[in-house]
Enzyme design. Structure first.
Site: not given
Ligand code: BG6
Length: 491
Positions: A180, A233, A238, A49
Site C-alpha cells: 500500500k 486474519d 497486517h 478444480r
Molecule cells: C485480508 C483479510 O488480509 O485483509 C480480510 O483476510 C480483510 O479479512 C482484508 O478484510 C482487509 O484488506 P484491505 O486492503 O481491504 O484493508
C-alpha cells in the site's frame, strides 16, 4: 510506452475460483495491462478444480473484473488482456494433474510464478505436485498468501515443507499491506524527515494508536474466518507489520534483507502477553446485528453457514509494549474489527505533554500534539497543534489547529496503485523487498500463540458483543481509559 518487466512470465494462480483471485488478483492484473507494465509474452494461467475451458475462464474473469474494479472495461485493453488468459483443470491432490500444467507452461521462454491463493493445508500437495512434474526450476518463483499456518508449529511445518523444493530467493511471502502506498510512505516520513527522525522515541512520544477498521463482515467466508478470527486474519500479519515499520530502526539500506532484519528485531522485542496479563492487555469482541451506513446488517452468528456456538473474535484491541531502549514505557494500542462504523486505517502518534504551563487560561495541560497518519481512505498526514488566537486580548488564548499535508492531493491520487498490483509487479520483477521473511512470520506467531492460548484458558475468553456500526465493545475504551487515555476520534 512503459514496459517494466523485461522478462516474460507464466503466472499460475492456484485457487482461480476463489475470492482472492476474483476480487483482487484479476483486477490488479488487468490494471497492470492498462498501464502497460506486463511483458507482451506474459501469460496468466488460472488453475483449479473447476471444469472450465479457456473461453469460460475468460468470461468468468471478465465478470470478476467488472464487479470488483470500479471502472468500465476498455475493449482494446480487454482484447490484449484476455489473450493472455489460460486455464488448467487441476486437483492439487492428484499427482498426474500436474502433467496438464506442464503441457501449458512455456518453461524455455518464460519465468514461472506460482501464486498460491489456497488454504494452508493444501500447500504441501502443491509443492510436491510441482516437484514431481519438474515444475520447480531454480528460475521459478512462488508466492504464498497469509496467514501462513495457524500457529508457530504449523507455520514452521509449511516453511520446512517448501524449503525442500524451493530456495528462499524463490519464495515470496505476501502481506498485501506492504504494497500500500501509505505504508511505503511511512519509510519516507520517518527516514527522510529530520524533524520526525529525531523525535521518534520515548523521550518525546507518549503513545501510539493503530486502528484498522473495516465495514465489511466476513463476506461469505465463514468456514475460513471462523477457524481464523481477527487476531490471525489481521493482527498476526497486517497490524504487526505496520507496528514494526513505524518502530524499527533505520535499516542500512532498502534491500529486502536489511528492512526485514530491522522489522524482525522489533517483533523479537514484543513483550509477551499470556495468562498473567491477558485481561489488562487484550479485548476481543464479536459483532451483533446493527446498522452500517443506514443499512441493517446481521450478527456474526446469523451470517451464512454460521455455527451458533462460535466464540470467534471479529474485533481485537491490544496494548503492546516493545522491550527495547527506544520504546521503553511507550504503549502501542492496536485495534481492528469487522463491521465497525467506517472503513479506515490510521496511525496516531501522540506526543508527551509540556511539563510547565505558561498559558494559564488555556487547556494546555490537557493538550498533546498528535501526528495523524491516515493510511486509508483519503491518505493524508495531519499534525494537531495549538496556536495563539488572533486578537487584542491581553491574555494569551490558545486554539487548536491542524497542519495538513497535500501529499495525497488530487495530483497524486491518480497515481495511487492497488497493493496487489504493486506486489504482483514486484514478483514479476523478482524483487523481494516488499515481501515478508520466514523469520518475521515465525516471530509473529511466537507472540500471537500465547495470546490465543490464554484466551482459550482464562475466564476472560468470553467474547463481548458489540453492535455492528459502532467502534467495537465498550472494553476497548476501558483498555485506554485505565491508562488515562482515549482512542483518537475518527474525523
Ligand atoms: C485480508 C483479510 O488480509 O485483509 C480480510 O483476510 C480483510 O479479512 C482484508 O478484510 C482487509 O484488506 P484491505 O486492503 O481491504 O484493508
Amino acid at each position: 510506452m512503459i514496459i517494466e518487466t523485461n522478462q516474460a512470465c507464466d503466472l499460475v494462480i492456484f485457487g482461480a475460483k476463489g475470492d482472492l483471485s476474483k476480487r483482487k488478483l484479476l483486477p490488479a492484473l488487468y490494471k497492470l495491462e492498462k498501464s502497460n507494465r506486463m511483458h507482451k509474452n506474459t501469460r496468466i494461467i488460472g488453475a483449479g478444480r473447476a471444469d472450465w475451458n479457456i473461453p469460460e475462464y475468460i468470461k468468468i474473469a471478465k465478470t470478476a473484473i467488472e464487479n470488483f474494479l470500479n471502472e468500465k472495461i476498455d475493449s482494446v485493453i480487454w482484447k490484449k488482456f484476455s489473450s493472455r488468459l489460460n486455464f488448467c483443470n487441476i486437483d492439487v491432490y492428484e499427482k498426474l494433474h500436474f502433467i496438464r500444467l506442464q503441457k501449458i507452461l512455456d518453461q524455455k521462454k518464460n519465468t514461472i510464478i506460482y501464486y498460491c491463493a489456497m488454504p494452508p493445508h493444501t500447500l504441501n500437495s502443491i509443492f510436491i505436485g510441482l516437484k514431481n512434474a519438474n515444475l520447480n526450476p531454480q528460475s521459478s518463483r512462488i508466492i504464498l498468501e497469509k496467514p501462513l499456518g495457524s500457529c508457530l508449529k504449523t507455520s514452521k511445518i509449511i516453511n520446512n515443507q517448501i524449503s525442500q523444493y524451493f530456495s528462499e530467493s524463490q519464495i515470496f511471502r505476501i502481506d498485501h499491506y506492504l504494497g500500500k502506498e501509505a505504508i511505503l510512505n511511512l519509510l519516507a516520513l520517518r527516514f527522510a524527515n529530520s524533524f520526525f527522525f529525531h523525535c521518534w522515541n520515548n523521550n518525546v512520544i507518549d503513545h501510539i494508536q493503530i486502528t484498522v477498521s473495516e465495514e465489511v463482515g466476513i463476506e461469505g467466508r465463514w468456514s475460513y474466518f471462523d477457524t481464523t478470527g481477527q487476531m490471525k486474519d489481521m493482527v498476526q500479519n497486517h497490524l504487526l507489520q505496520i507496528l514494526a515499520i513505524i518502530t524499527m530502526e533505520q535499516p542500512k539500506n532498502l534491500t529486502a534483507k536489511n528492512v526485514q532484519n530491522e522489522k524482525l528485531k522489533i517483533l523479537r522485542s514484543l513483550k509477551t502477553i499470556n495468562e498473567k496479563n491477558i485481561s489488562t492487555h487484550t479485548v476481543r469482541g464479536q459483532y451483533s446485528e446493527g446498522y452500517i451506513k443506514g443499512k441493517n446488517v446481521p450478527s456474526y452468528l446469523k451470517e451464512e453457514g454460521a455455527n451458533q456456538n462460535s466464540q470467534t473474535e471479529t474485533f481485537v484491541a491490544i496494548k503492546v509494549n516493545i522491550e527495547n531502549k527506544k520504546w521503553f514505557g511507550v504503549p502501542f494500542y492496536l485495534r481492528t474489527g469487522k463491521r465497525l462504523r467506517y472503513k479506515y486505517s490510521e496511525i496516531v502518534v501522540v506526543f508527551k505533554k509540556i511539563p510547565v504551563n505558561l498559558f494559564k487560561n488555556s487547556n494546555l495541560r490537557e493538550f498533546q500534539n498528535k501526528l495523524i497518519i491516515r493510511l486509508e481512505p483519503n491518505e493524508n498526514i495531519k499534525i494537531d497543534f495549538l496556536n495563539k488566537m488572533p486578537g487584542l486580548n491581553s491574555e494569551y488564548k490558545l486554539e487548536n489547529s491542524q497542519f495538513e499535508s497535500n501529499y495525497f492531493s488530487k495530483k497524486n491520487s491518480k497515481n495511487l496503485i492497488d497493493a496487489y498490483e504493486r506486489l504482483l509487479l514486484e514478483s514479476m520483477r523478482g524483487k523481494q523487498s516488499l515481501f515478508v521473511s520466514r523469520e518475521e512470520i515465525e516471530e509473529s506467531w511466537k507472540w500471537i500463540d500465547p495470546i490465543i492460548n490464554a484466551w482459550k484458558k482464562t475466564k476472560n475468553s468470553n467474547i463481548q458483543l458489540y453492535q455492528s456500526g459502532t467502534w467495537g465493545p465498550e472494553n476497548s475504551n476501558l483498555l485506554l481509559f485505565n491508562d488515562n487515555r482515549v482512542w483518537y476520534e475518527f474525523n
